[in-house]
Design a protein around this motif. Structure first.
Motif, PDB file in Angstrom:
ATOM      1  N   ASP A 119       0.875  -1.169   0.000  1.00  0.00           N
ATOM      2  CA  ASP A 119       0.000   0.000   0.000  1.00  0.00           C
ATOM      3  C   ASP A 119       0.911   1.217   0.000  1.00  0.00           C
ATOM      4  N   LEU A 120       0.996   1.887  -1.140  1.00  0.00           N
ATOM      5  CA  LEU A 120       1.923   3.010  -1.264  1.00  0.00           C
ATOM      6  C   LEU A 120       1.642   4.120  -0.279  1.00  0.00           C
ATOM      7  N   ASP A 121       0.394   4.233   0.155  1.00  0.00           N
ATOM      8  CA  ASP A 121       0.034   5.297   1.087  1.00  0.00           C
ATOM      9  C   ASP A 121       0.535   5.036   2.508  1.00  0.00           C
ATOM     10  N   THR A 122       0.960   3.827   2.807  1.00  0.00           N
ATOM     11  CA  THR A 122       1.417   3.516   4.160  1.00  0.00           C
ATOM     12  C   THR A 122       2.940   3.404   4.262  1.00  0.00           C
ATOM     13  N   LEU A 123       3.632   3.514   3.134  1.00  0.00           N
ATOM     14  CA  LEU A 123       5.086   3.379   3.147  1.00  0.00           C
ATOM     15  C   LEU A 123       5.747   4.661   3.639  1.00  0.00           C
ATOM     16  N   ARG A 139       9.049   7.308   3.716  1.00  0.00           N
ATOM     17  CA  ARG A 139       9.867   7.847   2.630  1.00  0.00           C
ATOM     18  C   ARG A 139      11.008   6.885   2.298  1.00  0.00           C
ATOM     19  N   ASP A 140      11.658   6.331   3.311  1.00  0.00           N
ATOM     20  CA  ASP A 140      12.758   5.395   3.080  1.00  0.00           C
ATOM     21  C   ASP A 140      12.285   4.135   2.359  1.00  0.00           C
ATOM     22  N   GLU A 141      11.102   3.650   2.721  1.00  0.00           N
ATOM     23  CA  GLU A 141      10.559   2.466   2.048  1.00  0.00           C
ATOM     24  C   GLU A 141      10.222   2.767   0.587  1.00  0.00           C
ATOM     25  N   LEU A 142       9.676   3.958   0.336  1.00  0.00           N
ATOM     26  CA  LEU A 142       9.388   4.361  -1.046  1.00  0.00           C
ATOM     27  C   LEU A 142      10.676   4.442  -1.861  1.00  0.00           C
ATOM     28  N   LEU A 143      11.696   5.042  -1.278  1.00  0.00           N
ATOM     29  CA  LEU A 143      12.973   5.171  -1.970  1.00  0.00           C
ATOM     30  C   LEU A 143      13.588   3.806  -2.244  1.00  0.00           C
ATOM     31  N   SER A 144      13.543   2.928  -1.267  1.00  0.00           N
ATOM     32  CA  SER A 144      14.062   1.582  -1.434  1.00  0.00           C
ATOM     33  C   SER A 144      13.314   0.834  -2.539  1.00  0.00           C
ATOM     34  N   ALA A 145      12.003   0.972  -2.551  1.00  0.00           N
ATOM     35  CA  ALA A 145      11.192   0.322  -3.589  1.00  0.00           C
ATOM     36  C   ALA A 145      11.530   0.892  -4.957  1.00  0.00           C
ATOM     37  N   LEU A 146      11.698   2.202  -5.049  1.00  0.00           N
ATOM     38  CA  LEU A 146      12.038   2.833  -6.325  1.00  0.00           C
ATOM     39  C   LEU A 146      13.382   2.326  -6.828  1.00  0.00           C
ATOM     40  N   ALA A 183       7.756   2.704 -11.411  1.00  0.00           N
ATOM     41  CA  ALA A 183       8.795   3.650 -10.996  1.00  0.00           C
ATOM     42  C   ALA A 183       8.236   5.067 -10.972  1.00  0.00           C
ATOM     43  N   ASP A 184       7.426   5.408 -11.970  1.00  0.00           N
ATOM     44  CA  ASP A 184       6.819   6.738 -12.011  1.00  0.00           C
ATOM     45  C   ASP A 184       5.895   6.964 -10.809  1.00  0.00           C
ATOM     46  N   MET A 185       5.097   5.951 -10.467  1.00  0.00           N
ATOM     47  CA  MET A 185       4.191   6.087  -9.318  1.00  0.00           C
ATOM     48  C   MET A 185       4.974   6.258  -8.023  1.00  0.00           C
ATOM     49  N   LEU A 186       6.028   5.475  -7.866  1.00  0.00           N
ATOM     50  CA  LEU A 186       6.854   5.599  -6.661  1.00  0.00           C
ATOM     51  C   LEU A 186       7.514   6.971  -6.591  1.00  0.00           C
ATOM     52  N   GLN A 187       8.000   7.462  -7.729  1.00  0.00           N
ATOM     53  CA  GLN A 187       8.626   8.780  -7.756  1.00  0.00           C
ATOM     54  C   GLN A 187       7.616   9.860  -7.404  1.00  0.00           C
ATOM     55  N   GLU A 188       6.385   9.740  -7.907  1.00  0.00           N
ATOM     56  CA  GLU A 188       5.336  10.711  -7.573  1.00  0.00           C
ATOM     57  C   GLU A 188       5.051  10.713  -6.071  1.00  0.00           C
ATOM     58  N   LYS A 189       4.990   9.522  -5.468  1.00  0.00           N
ATOM     59  CA  LYS A 189       4.759   9.443  -4.021  1.00  0.00           C
ATOM     60  C   LYS A 189       5.907  10.089  -3.252  1.00  0.00           C
ATOM     61  N   LEU A 190       7.148   9.866  -3.720  1.00  0.00           N
ATOM     62  CA  LEU A 190       8.295  10.505  -3.082  1.00  0.00           C
ATOM     63  C   LEU A 190       8.226  12.015  -3.228  1.00  0.00           C
ATOM     64  N   ASP A 191       7.848  12.474  -4.408  1.00  0.00           N
ATOM     65  CA  ASP A 191       7.711  13.919  -4.630  1.00  0.00           C
ATOM     66  C   ASP A 191       6.650  14.502  -3.714  1.00  0.00           C
ATOM     67  N   ASP A 192       5.515  13.797  -3.552  1.00  0.00           N
ATOM     68  CA  ASP A 192       4.457  14.245  -2.663  1.00  0.00           C
ATOM     69  C   ASP A 192       4.975  14.308  -1.219  1.00  0.00           C
ATOM     70  N   TRP A 193       5.710  13.270  -0.829  1.00  0.00           N
ATOM     71  CA  TRP A 193       6.262  13.200   0.531  1.00  0.00           C
ATOM     72  C   TRP A 193       7.179  14.396   0.777  1.00  0.00           C
ATOM     73  N   ASP A 194       8.032  14.697  -0.206  1.00  0.00           N
ATOM     74  CA  ASP A 194       9.001  15.786  -0.056  1.00  0.00           C
ATOM     75  C   ASP A 194       8.330  17.157  -0.086  1.00  0.00           C
ATOM     76  N   ALA A 195       7.158  17.248  -0.719  1.00  0.00           N
ATOM     77  CA  ALA A 195       6.454  18.525  -0.814  1.00  0.00           C
ATOM     78  C   ALA A 195       5.735  18.879   0.484  1.00  0.00           C
ATOM     79  N   GLU A 196       5.540  17.896   1.342  1.00  0.00           N
ATOM     80  CA  GLU A 196       4.808  18.140   2.610  1.00  0.00           C
ATOM     81  C   GLU A 196       5.643  18.874   3.615  1.00  0.00           C
TER      82      GLU A 196
END
Length: 78
Positions: A15-19, A21-28, A65-78
């Motif tokens: 569930d990308l919404d529960t990862l 930032r480190d988990e998102l980066l690792s997955a990417l 990869a694009d979806m993971l990058q978008e989630k990382l971008d969202d995380w960093d924008a917060e």
């Protein structure tokens, strides 16, 4: 709505919404590694069924990869 995905190397859906930032980066990074490995296996005959299957797998990984990058971008924008 949560985005639930299965990605290479994972033994369960994620569930990308529960990862974190480190988990998102690792997955990417893992997905990018999978893309690199797949690139090494590119069939020569672009008109073959094998190439079509390869292309679909490659596109799926790029989309992930694009979806993971978008989630990382969202995380960093917060």
């Amino acid at each position: 709505m949560a985005e639930i995905l299965m990605f290479p190397g994972a033994d369960k859906e994620l569930d990308l919404d529960t990862l974190t930032r480190d988990e998102l980066l690792s997955a990417l990074l893992a997905v990018r590694d999978e893309i690199d490995l797949l690139d090494l296996q590119e069939p020569e005959d672009m008109a073959s069924e094998e190439y079509e299957i390869w292309g679909e797998q490659h596109e799926d990984l790029e989309d992930l990869a694009d979806m993971l990058q978008e989630k990382l971008d969202d995380w960093d924008a917060e």
